[in-house]
Design a protein around this motif. Structure first.
Motif, short mmCIF file in Angstrom:
data_model
loop_
_atom_site.label_atom_id
_atom_site.label_comp_id
_atom_site.label_asym_id
_atom_site.label_seq_id
_atom_site.Cartn_x
_atom_site.Cartn_y
_atom_site.Cartn_z
N ASN A 235 -6.78 -55.09 -6.64
CA ASN A 235 -7.71 -55.72 -7.59
C ASN A 235 -7.20 -55.65 -9.02
OD1 ASN A 235 -9.51 -56.31 -5.51
ND2 ASN A 235 -10.64 -54.38 -5.76
N GLN A 236 -6.38 -54.65 -9.33
CA GLN A 236 -5.90 -54.47 -10.71
C GLN A 236 -4.67 -55.30 -11.01
OE1 GLN A 236 -5.31 -50.29 -11.22
NE2 GLN A 236 -7.49 -49.80 -11.17
N SER A 237 -3.85 -55.59 -10.02
CA SER A 237 -2.56 -56.24 -10.27
C SER A 237 -2.39 -57.43 -9.35
CB SER A 237 -1.42 -55.24 -10.05
OG SER A 237 -0.17 -55.88 -10.20
N ALA A 238 -1.95 -58.55 -9.94
CA ALA A 238 -1.69 -59.74 -9.13
C ALA A 238 -0.34 -59.66 -8.44
CB ALA A 238 -1.76 -61.00 -10.01
N ASN A 239 0.62 -59.01 -9.09
CA ASN A 239 1.95 -58.83 -8.51
C ASN A 239 2.06 -57.40 -8.00
OD1 ASN A 239 4.62 -58.84 -7.81
ND2 ASN A 239 5.31 -59.82 -9.70
N HIS A 240 1.94 -57.23 -6.69
CA HIS A 240 1.82 -55.90 -6.10
C HIS A 240 3.20 -55.25 -6.01
CE1 HIS A 240 -2.02 -57.62 -5.24
NE2 HIS A 240 -1.54 -58.41 -4.30
N GLN A 241 3.36 -54.10 -6.67
CA GLN A 241 4.60 -53.32 -6.60
C GLN A 241 4.36 -52.14 -5.66
OE1 GLN A 241 7.68 -53.66 -8.16
NE2 GLN A 241 7.04 -55.70 -8.74
N CYS A 242 5.12 -52.09 -4.56
CA CYS A 242 4.93 -51.02 -3.58
C CYS A 242 5.18 -49.65 -4.19
CB CYS A 242 5.85 -51.24 -2.39
SG CYS A 242 5.34 -52.60 -1.32
N SER A 243 6.19 -49.55 -5.06
CA SER A 243 6.52 -48.25 -5.65
C SER A 243 5.35 -47.69 -6.45
CB SER A 243 7.75 -48.39 -6.55
OG SER A 243 7.53 -49.36 -7.56
N ASP A 244 4.63 -48.56 -7.18
CA ASP A 244 3.48 -48.10 -7.95
C ASP A 244 2.33 -47.73 -7.01
OD1 ASP A 244 2.12 -47.78 -10.60
OD2 ASP A 244 0.81 -49.30 -9.73
N LEU A 245 2.15 -48.49 -5.93
CA LEU A 245 1.08 -48.16 -4.98
C LEU A 245 1.30 -46.79 -4.37
CD1 LEU A 245 -1.33 -48.78 -3.12
CD2 LEU A 245 0.28 -49.93 -1.59
N TRP A 246 2.53 -46.50 -3.92
CA TRP A 246 2.78 -45.20 -3.29
C TRP A 246 2.61 -44.07 -4.30
CZ3 TRP A 246 1.84 -46.41 1.16
CH2 TRP A 246 2.46 -47.44 1.86
N LEU A 247 2.91 -44.33 -5.57
CA LEU A 247 2.69 -43.31 -6.59
C LEU A 247 1.21 -43.01 -6.74
CD1 LEU A 247 3.58 -41.48 -8.91
CD2 LEU A 247 3.61 -43.50 -10.40
N GLN A 248 0.37 -44.04 -6.76
CA GLN A 248 -1.08 -43.83 -6.89
C GLN A 248 -1.64 -43.13 -5.66
OE1 GLN A 248 -2.41 -44.34 -9.78
NE2 GLN A 248 -0.51 -45.26 -10.53
N VAL A 249 -1.13 -43.47 -4.48
CA VAL A 249 -1.58 -42.80 -3.25
C VAL A 249 -1.20 -41.32 -3.29
CG1 VAL A 249 -1.31 -42.70 -0.74
CG2 VAL A 249 -1.52 -44.91 -1.87
N ALA A 250 0.03 -41.02 -3.75
CA ALA A 250 0.47 -39.63 -3.84
C ALA A 250 -0.40 -38.84 -4.81
CB ALA A 250 1.94 -39.57 -4.26
N LYS A 251 -0.79 -39.46 -5.93
CA LYS A 251 -1.67 -38.78 -6.89
C LYS A 251 -3.04 -38.51 -6.28
CE LYS A 251 0.17 -40.38 -11.34
NZ LYS A 251 -0.15 -41.16 -12.55
N ALA A 252 -3.61 -39.53 -5.62
CA ALA A 252 -4.94 -39.35 -5.01
C ALA A 252 -4.89 -38.31 -3.90
CB ALA A 252 -5.43 -40.69 -4.47
N TYR A 253 -3.80 -38.29 -3.15
CA TYR A 253 -3.68 -37.31 -2.07
C TYR A 253 -3.57 -35.89 -2.64
CZ TYR A 253 -1.38 -34.57 1.58
OH TYR A 253 -1.05 -33.58 2.46
N ALA A 254 -2.80 -35.71 -3.72
CA ALA A 254 -2.67 -34.38 -4.34
C ALA A 254 -3.99 -33.92 -4.93
CB ALA A 254 -1.59 -34.42 -5.41
N ALA A 255 -4.84 -34.87 -5.38
CA ALA A 255 -6.14 -34.51 -5.96
C ALA A 255 -7.09 -33.94 -4.92
CB ALA A 255 -6.76 -35.72 -6.62
N THR A 256 -6.83 -34.15 -3.63
CA THR A 256 -7.69 -33.60 -2.58
C THR A 256 -7.46 -32.11 -2.37
OG1 THR A 256 -6.08 -34.16 -0.84
CG2 THR A 256 -7.73 -35.83 -1.41
N GLY A 257 -6.42 -31.55 -2.99
CA GLY A 257 -6.12 -30.14 -2.82
C GLY A 257 -5.06 -29.84 -1.79
N CYS A 258 -4.53 -30.87 -1.14
CA CYS A 258 -3.48 -30.66 -0.14
C CYS A 258 -2.15 -30.39 -0.83
CB CYS A 258 -3.38 -31.87 0.78
SG CYS A 258 -4.85 -32.17 1.78
N TYR A 259 -1.18 -30.00 -0.04
CA TYR A 259 0.17 -29.74 -0.55
C TYR A 259 0.75 -31.03 -1.11
CZ TYR A 259 5.11 -28.47 -0.56
OH TYR A 259 6.41 -28.24 -0.94
N LYS A 260 1.29 -30.94 -2.34
CA LYS A 260 1.79 -32.13 -3.03
C LYS A 260 3.00 -32.71 -2.31
CE LYS A 260 4.02 -31.59 -6.82
NZ LYS A 260 4.32 -31.20 -8.21
N ARG A 261 3.01 -34.01 -2.13
CA ARG A 261 4.10 -34.71 -1.46
C ARG A 261 4.75 -35.70 -2.40
NH1 ARG A 261 5.22 -32.14 3.45
NH2 ARG A 261 3.26 -31.49 4.40
#
Length: 572
Positions: A448-474
């Motif tokens: 919804n935020q970007s018309a040109n989807h960059q996979c590298s940026d998506l995986w970075l945001q997923v990694a941040k959201a996953y680390a925010a859950t308290g799990c081991y950082k990947r």
């Protein structure tokens, strides 16, 4: 030297909640004297926090040094990716994974923006001016166009394109038959189309400049000097801008210094560049890279190299005895002895182990360049003896002296398979479920935020959201590989523990019409997905049937019984 002490709570006048200025929970001390903090929130306009440090010299004279600490947002933008998700140095991932998903359209846009903001690379008008601010403008316009590259990713891509263009221009300077590289026309429009006459005119002006300032030890050409030379070139009929004149000279000097550094190494084939004789008279350069490196290491460094002519003779001898390497009746050690004797006659007395190491090192560089050139958006990279190695590999599909029949494609597939296996073993069930729960929301927000989807940026945001859950950082590639692994497990006709979560992922990807590819990280490799519960059942059944009888059963019988029990539970 600056040392660190814990943060003193007395400094309450610093606004620690400001989103634009990060005040670190540390103060600095130099020889017992604390640093005086001179500004905090007032630095919001330039994203800097300034500190004044008092130092004592041996003579008792106090000097003040200003240390500028970049704010968190500003510092992160200069890095390759996020400061908390750096890619670890491992054989499973290459450096290309961190450079972003570049294509022809995005690279051409970058070249156009460098032309729009010339001070990002070309001549600066004052000494106090910095290039980083102009790269920030380019970064903002790239974001407006839908690209989410960081500033460092932009600068690394620009450096890659410039380096290829620079060596192509140097080749054209010394050869009648010209050649082109990727984005040559766009870069030529930016740097100017220099021929021999215009370059000689520039060299003549540089010689005159040196003669006028012969009494100076170091000649520095300011903005006014480049402006005067540009005016003279334009009067001669050559239409170049001041930036193009300065960049032409800078590129020539850069290549000349690279040549001098290379030729200073022992046992290498001398390299040359265009207008070498003129540059030797104008540029007084002594190679110091080895001395600087040894000073940093604190010890002397041995820089013995295998002679370049010896490498050429080694390849010729290797090609001469290819038939013996392919003959199953002849041992490889016998063939290497023949190669050793052939080189000894030519004056190169090395052991067979040394010859093997040299050849394998050349082959490794060739395979790395092949992998790099196969990646989408990569600037083509050539290595020494590329043609000779290509002839050998293309004719046989493998390296004849290596007994294993694995090809380069098979080795890459094995690397991808090792990534999947490591991901399967190092992630717990709770971590996999947490990743699948945060992934759909992040994916929907990213689309919804970007018309040109960059996979590298998506995986970075997923990694941040996953680390925010308290799990081991990947790391970012680890997250992408595990998503690919879970997709494999979901598609296989077997018991899958996260079927509901994975179904939600599939529904979200269909709803937003976007399914990010993970082929860059896992290729087309596939493995059988084993959940933790399936592995525990396997071990329990194996131990149970192994000790069920007094006599030692055959291994095949044990696994037949384990297979029957696993099928009873629903595993296939």
């Amino acid at each position: 030297m600056v040392t660190y002490t814990p943060w003193n709570s007395d400094h309450e006048n610093i606004d620690q909640t400001s989103p634009r200025v990060t005040v670190f929970a540390k103060t600095f001390k130099t020889k017992g004297k604390a640093i005086k903090i001179c500004s905090s929130g007032e630095q919001e306009s330039n994203n800097l926090s300034a500190y004044e440090v008092e130092t004592d010299t041996e003579g008792g004279v106090k000097k003040r040094k200003k240390y500028q600490v970049l704010a968190d947002e500003y510092r992160v933008n200069r890095m390759m990716r996020d400061k908390d998700f750096k890619l670890g140095r491992t054989h499973l991932y290459n450096f290309k994974d961190t450079l972003g998903d570049w294509d022809e359209r995005s690279t051409k846009l970058l070249i156009q923006l460098v032309q729009k903001y010339p001070k990002s690379h070309f001549l600066l008008s004052t000494k106090a001016e910095r290039r980083l601010g102009h790269w920030e403008f380019i970064h903002e316009e790239m974001e407006t166009a839908g690209y989410t590259f960081t500033v460092l990713q932009l600068r690394m891509r620009w450096r890659e394109v410039l380096q290829k263009y620079r060596w192509t221009v140097d080749y054209n300077d010394s050869h009648i038959i010209k050649k082109k590289c990727e984005y040559f026309d766009e870069m030529n429009e930016l740097f100017g189309n220099w021929d021999e006459e215009s370059t000689q005119c520039l060299l003549k002006q540089m010689q005159q400049m040196k003669a006028e300032n012969s009494y100076k030890k170091v000649i520095r050409i300011g903005y006014a000097g480049w402006e005067r030379m540009t005016t003279i070139l334009n009067a001669e009929g050559y239409r170049f801008s001041i930036e193009q004149v300065e960049s032409r000279w800078r590129n020539m000097v850069t290549l000349f210094k690279t040549m001098v550094d290379h030729n200073a190494l022992p046992n290498v084939e001398p390299r040359t560049v265009g207008y070498k004789d003129d540059l030797e008279k104008l540029v007084n350069y002594v190679p110091k890279r080895r001395q600087i490196y040894e000073k940093a290491k604190g010890r002397s460094v041995k820089m013995e190299r295998f002679p370049t002519n010896g490498i050429r003779l080694l390849l010729q001898a290797y090609k001469h005895y290819l038939s013996l390497f392919l003959d199953s009746r002849t041992r490889n050690s016998v063939v290497w002895d023949k190669i050793k004797q052939k080189l000894k006659v030519e004056g190169y007395n090395y052991t067979t182990l040394r010859l093997k190491d040299i050849l394998n090192g050349i082959i490794k560089g060739y395979e790395k360049s092949q992998l790099h050139n196969s990646l989408p958006g990569a600037i083509r990279r050539d290595v020494s003896y590329y043609r000779e190695l290509s002839e050998i590999f293309d004719a046989h599909g493998r390296w004849p002296h290596i007994q294993s029949s694995r090809t380069l494609e098979m080795r890459n597939r094995r690397k991808f398979r090792l990534r999947l296996q490591a991901s399967q073993q190092l992630w717990s069930s709770e971590e996999s479920r947490a990743l699948l729960l945060v992934y759909p929301d992040v994916l929907e927000a990213h689309v919804n935020q970007s018309a040109n989807h960059q996979c590298s940026d998506l995986w970075l945001q997923v990694a941040k959201a996953y680390a925010a859950t308290g799990c081991y950082k990947r790391d970012v590639p680890e997250v992408a590989v595990h998503i690919g692994l879970l997709r494999l497990g979901y598609s296989q006709d077997n018991l899958f523990p996260f079927r509901e979560e994975m179904q939600k992922v599939k529904d979200t990807e269909e709803a937003v019409c976007y399914s990010p590819a993970v082929s860059k990280f896992i290729g087309d490799a596939e493995i059988v997905y084993w959940s933790h519960s399936a592995t525990e059942y396997l071990l329990d059944f194996y131990l149970e049937h192994l000790g069920s009888t007094s006599s030692r059963p055959r291994k095949a019988e044990v696994f037949d019984r384990v297979l029957a029990d696993m099928q009873t539970l629903g595993f296939k």
